[in-house]
Scaffold this motif. Structure first.
Motif, PDB file in Angstrom:
ATOM      1  N   PHE A  15       0.812  -1.214   0.000  1.00 59.00           N
ATOM      2  CA  PHE A  15       0.000   0.000   0.000  1.00 59.00           C
ATOM      3  C   PHE A  15       0.849   1.270   0.000  1.00 59.00           C
ATOM      4  O   PHE A  15       0.379   2.328  -0.396  1.00 59.00           O
ATOM      5  N   SER A  16       2.101   1.178   0.437  1.00 54.31           N
ATOM      6  CA  SER A  16       2.988   2.341   0.414  1.00 54.31           C
ATOM      7  C   SER A  16       3.408   2.685  -1.005  1.00 54.31           C
ATOM      8  O   SER A  16       3.621   3.852  -1.328  1.00 54.31           O
ATOM      9  N   GLY A  17       3.564   1.695  -1.844  1.00 62.40           N
ATOM     10  CA  GLY A  17       3.904   1.950  -3.240  1.00 62.40           C
ATOM     11  C   GLY A  17       5.383   1.991  -3.526  1.00 62.40           C
ATOM     12  O   GLY A  17       5.797   1.817  -4.663  1.00 62.40           O
ATOM     13  N   LYS A  18       6.193   2.254  -2.528  1.00 60.41           N
ATOM     14  CA  LYS A  18       7.638   2.241  -2.724  1.00 60.41           C
ATOM     15  C   LYS A  18       8.282   1.873  -1.387  1.00 60.41           C
ATOM     16  O   LYS A  18       7.664   1.962  -0.330  1.00 60.41           O
ATOM     17  N   VAL A  19       9.539   1.478  -1.451  1.00 58.69           N
ATOM     18  CA  VAL A  19      10.238   1.071  -0.247  1.00 58.69           C
ATOM     19  C   VAL A  19      11.465   1.963  -0.066  1.00 58.69           C
ATOM     20  O   VAL A  19      12.389   1.945  -0.874  1.00 58.69           O
ATOM     21  N   THR A  20      11.413   2.759   0.970  1.00 61.18           N
ATOM     22  CA  THR A  20      12.565   3.562   1.365  1.00 61.18           C
ATOM     23  C   THR A  20      12.886   3.195   2.804  1.00 61.18           C
ATOM     24  O   THR A  20      12.093   2.522   3.477  1.00 61.18           O
ATOM     25  N   LEU A  21      14.015   3.636   3.287  1.00 58.38           N
ATOM     26  CA  LEU A  21      14.409   3.338   4.663  1.00 58.38           C
ATOM     27  C   LEU A  21      13.388   3.915   5.647  1.00 58.38           C
ATOM     28  O   LEU A  21      13.010   3.249   6.619  1.00 58.38           O
ATOM     29  N   GLU A  22      12.935   5.125   5.379  1.00 61.75           N
ATOM     30  CA  GLU A  22      11.959   5.761   6.256  1.00 61.75           C
ATOM     31  C   GLU A  22      10.646   4.983   6.292  1.00 61.75           C
ATOM     32  O   GLU A  22      10.092   4.730   7.367  1.00 61.75           O
ATOM     33  N   ILE A  23      10.141   4.587   5.129  1.00 62.15           N
ATOM     34  CA  ILE A  23       8.899   3.820   5.063  1.00 62.15           C
ATOM     35  C   ILE A  23       9.082   2.451   5.713  1.00 62.15           C
ATOM     36  O   ILE A  23       8.204   1.962   6.420  1.00 62.15           O
ATOM     37  N   PHE A  24      10.239   1.830   5.507  1.00 60.76           N
ATOM     38  CA  PHE A  24      10.530   0.535   6.095  1.00 60.76           C
ATOM     39  C   PHE A  24      10.518   0.616   7.626  1.00 60.76           C
ATOM     40  O   PHE A  24       9.856  -0.186   8.291  1.00 60.76           O
ATOM     41  N   LEU A  25      11.220   1.570   8.191  1.00 66.20           N
ATOM     42  CA  LEU A  25      11.286   1.707   9.645  1.00 66.20           C
ATOM     43  C   LEU A  25       9.922   2.075  10.235  1.00 66.20           C
ATOM     44  O   LEU A  25       9.509   1.541  11.268  1.00 66.20           O
ATOM     45  N   PHE A  26       9.245   2.996   9.581  1.00 65.78           N
ATOM     46  CA  PHE A  26       7.914   3.393  10.045  1.00 65.78           C
ATOM     47  C   PHE A  26       6.960   2.190   9.977  1.00 65.78           C
ATOM     48  O   PHE A  26       6.160   1.965  10.892  1.00 65.78           O
ATOM     49  N   GLY A  27       7.054   1.372   8.925  1.00 66.39           N
ATOM     50  CA  GLY A  27       6.233   0.177   8.780  1.00 66.39           C
ATOM     51  C   GLY A  27       6.513  -0.844   9.870  1.00 66.39           C
ATOM     52  O   GLY A  27       5.588  -1.474  10.390  1.00 66.39           O
ATOM     53  N   LEU A  28       7.784  -1.028  10.230  1.00 67.51           N
ATOM     54  CA  LEU A  28       8.134  -1.947  11.314  1.00 67.51           C
ATOM     55  C   LEU A  28       7.454  -1.537  12.620  1.00 67.51           C
ATOM     56  O   LEU A  28       6.892  -2.378  13.327  1.00 67.51           O
ATOM     57  N   VAL A  29       7.497  -0.230  12.908  1.00 72.70           N
ATOM     58  CA  VAL A  29       6.908   0.268  14.152  1.00 72.70           C
ATOM     59  C   VAL A  29       5.382   0.156  14.124  1.00 72.70           C
ATOM     60  O   VAL A  29       4.766  -0.358  15.065  1.00 72.70           O
ATOM     61  N   ILE A  30       4.753   0.616  13.061  1.00 79.50           N
ATOM     62  CA  ILE A  30       3.286   0.601  12.960  1.00 79.50           C
ATOM     63  C   ILE A  30       2.754  -0.829  12.984  1.00 79.50           C
ATOM     64  O   ILE A  30       1.796  -1.138  13.696  1.00 79.50           O
ATOM     65  N   CYS A  31       3.361  -1.715  12.207  1.00 78.71           N
ATOM     66  CA  CYS A  31       2.902  -3.114  12.167  1.00 78.71           C
ATOM     67  C   CYS A  31       3.148  -3.810  13.496  1.00 78.71           C
ATOM     68  O   CYS A  31       2.351  -4.639  13.925  1.00 78.71           O
ATOM     69  N   GLY A  32       4.254  -3.472  14.176  1.00 77.93           N
ATOM     70  CA  GLY A  32       4.510  -4.025  15.510  1.00 77.93           C
ATOM     71  C   GLY A  32       3.456  -3.578  16.499  1.00 77.93           C
ATOM     72  O   GLY A  32       2.943  -4.379  17.287  1.00 77.93           O
ATOM     73  N   TRP A  33       3.099  -2.299  16.455  1.00 78.46           N
ATOM     74  CA  TRP A  33       2.065  -1.796  17.343  1.00 78.46           C
ATOM     75  C   TRP A  33       0.724  -2.451  17.029  1.00 78.46           C
ATOM     76  O   TRP A  33      -0.011  -2.850  17.937  1.00 78.46           O
ATOM     77  N   LEU A  34       0.388  -2.582  15.749  1.00 75.77           N
ATOM     78  CA  LEU A  34      -0.879  -3.192  15.356  1.00 75.77           C
ATOM     79  C   LEU A  34      -0.941  -4.655  15.789  1.00 75.77           C
ATOM     80  O   LEU A  34      -1.971  -5.121  16.278  1.00 75.77           O
ATOM     81  N   TYR A  35       0.170  -5.368  15.654  1.00 77.36           N
ATOM     82  CA  TYR A  35       0.209  -6.770  16.080  1.00 77.36           C
ATOM     83  C   TYR A  35       0.050  -6.857  17.604  1.00 77.36           C
ATOM     84  O   TYR A  35      -0.682  -7.717  18.106  1.00 77.36           O
ATOM     85  N   TRP A  36       0.712  -5.985  18.344  1.00 77.77           N
ATOM     86  CA  TRP A  36       0.548  -5.956  19.799  1.00 77.77           C
ATOM     87  C   TRP A  36      -0.912  -5.689  20.165  1.00 77.77           C
ATOM     88  O   TRP A  36      -1.472  -6.336  21.046  1.00 77.77           O
ATOM     89  N   PHE A  37      -1.537  -4.724  19.473  1.00 74.00           N
ATOM     90  CA  PHE A  37      -2.938  -4.392  19.732  1.00 74.00           C
ATOM     91  C   PHE A  37      -3.835  -5.604  19.483  1.00 74.00           C
ATOM     92  O   PHE A  37      -4.750  -5.879  20.265  1.00 74.00           O
ATOM     93  N   MET A  38      -3.582  -6.328  18.397  1.00 73.14           N
ATOM     94  CA  MET A  38      -4.388  -7.511  18.078  1.00 73.14           C
ATOM     95  C   MET A  38      -4.255  -8.584  19.156  1.00 73.14           C
ATOM     96  O   MET A  38      -5.234  -9.223  19.530  1.00 73.14           O
ATOM     97  N   THR A  39      -3.037  -8.791  19.659  1.00 75.31           N
ATOM     98  CA  THR A  39      -2.843  -9.823  20.679  1.00 75.31           C
ATOM     99  C   THR A  39      -3.431  -9.395  22.021  1.00 75.31           C
ATOM    100  O   THR A  39      -3.905 -10.238  22.782  1.00 75.31           O
ATOM    101  N   LYS A  40      -3.405  -8.116  22.309  1.00 75.04           N
ATOM    102  CA  LYS A  40      -3.880  -7.638  23.603  1.00 75.04           C
ATOM    103  C   LYS A  40      -5.405  -7.490  23.652  1.00 75.04           C
ATOM    104  O   LYS A  40      -6.042  -7.877  24.622  1.00 75.04           O
TER     105      LYS A  40
END
Length: 152
Positions: free
Chosen positions: A12-37
Motif C-alpha cells: 500500500f505504500s507503493g515504494k520502499v525507502t528506509l523511512e517507510i521501512f522503519l515506520f512500517g516496522l513500528v506501525i505493524c509491531g504496534w498493530l500486532y501488539w494491539f491484536m494480541t492484547k
C-alpha cells in the motif's frame, strides 16, 4: 501475521525507502501488539496456521482438480445429443464444526460447475445440481474430508 501486515504495508505504500521501512516496522509491531492484547489473537494462532499451510495447499490443488472434473462432466452433458440433464435440488447435512469450514464447503460446491449452493442453514445444505449424478456422495466428498482435517 506480523509479516502479512508488513507486506501489506509495503504494497500500500507503493515504494520502499528506509523511512517507510522503519515506520512500517513500528506501525505493524504496534498493530500486532494491539491484536494480541485486545482482539484475542495470539502467536499460537499464527503457529497453528503456519503448521496447516501444507493442508491449505493440498486443499487448493484438490479444488482445482474437482473444478476441472466438473467442467468435463458438464461439457459431456452439453455436447452429448442423447444425454439429457436431470436437474435436481438436493439437501444434506455435514458434521463440520466451524462456520468458516461450512461456508468454505458451500463456496466450493458453487465453484464447481454444475452445482450451486442455494441455502446453508446451520449444517444443512440445499444445492441445485445440473444432473442427479453430481449429487452422488456429496455428503462425504473430498471437500468435506479435507475441511475436517483443516478443522483439527
Amino acid at each position: 501475521m506480523y509479516l502479512i501486515l508488513l507486506i501489506l504495508w509495503f504494497i500500500f505504500s507503493g515504494k520502499v525507502t528506509l523511512e517507510i521501512f522503519l515506520f512500517g516496522l513500528v506501525i505493524c509491531g504496534w498493530l500486532y501488539w494491539f491484536m494480541t492484547k485486545h482482539m484475542d489473537y495470539s502467536i499460537q494462532n499464527d503457529l497453528k496456521l503456519i503448521a496447516k499451510i501444507p493442508r491449505f495447499i493440498k486443499y487448493g490443488i484438490i479444488l482445482v482438480w474437482e473444478v476441472i472434473k466438473s467442467n468435463l462432466a458438464v461439457i459431456r452433458i452439453i455436447l452429448s445429443p442423447g444425454l439429457e440433464a436431470d436437474p435436481t435440488f438436493y439437501t444434506f447435512e455435514t458434521d463440520l464444526k466451524t462456520e468458516v469450514a461450512r461456508v468454505t464447503l458451500a463456496n466450493c460446491i458453487t465453484l464447481t460447475p454444475g452445482t450451486y449452493t442455494v441455502a446453508l442453514e446451520d449444517n444443512k445444505y440445499t444445492i441445485h445440481a445440473l444432473d442427479k449424478s453430481f449429487t452422488e456422495g456429496i455428503e462425504e466428498s473430498v471437500f468435506v474430508k479435507q475441511l475436517r482435517k483443516l478443522e483439527e
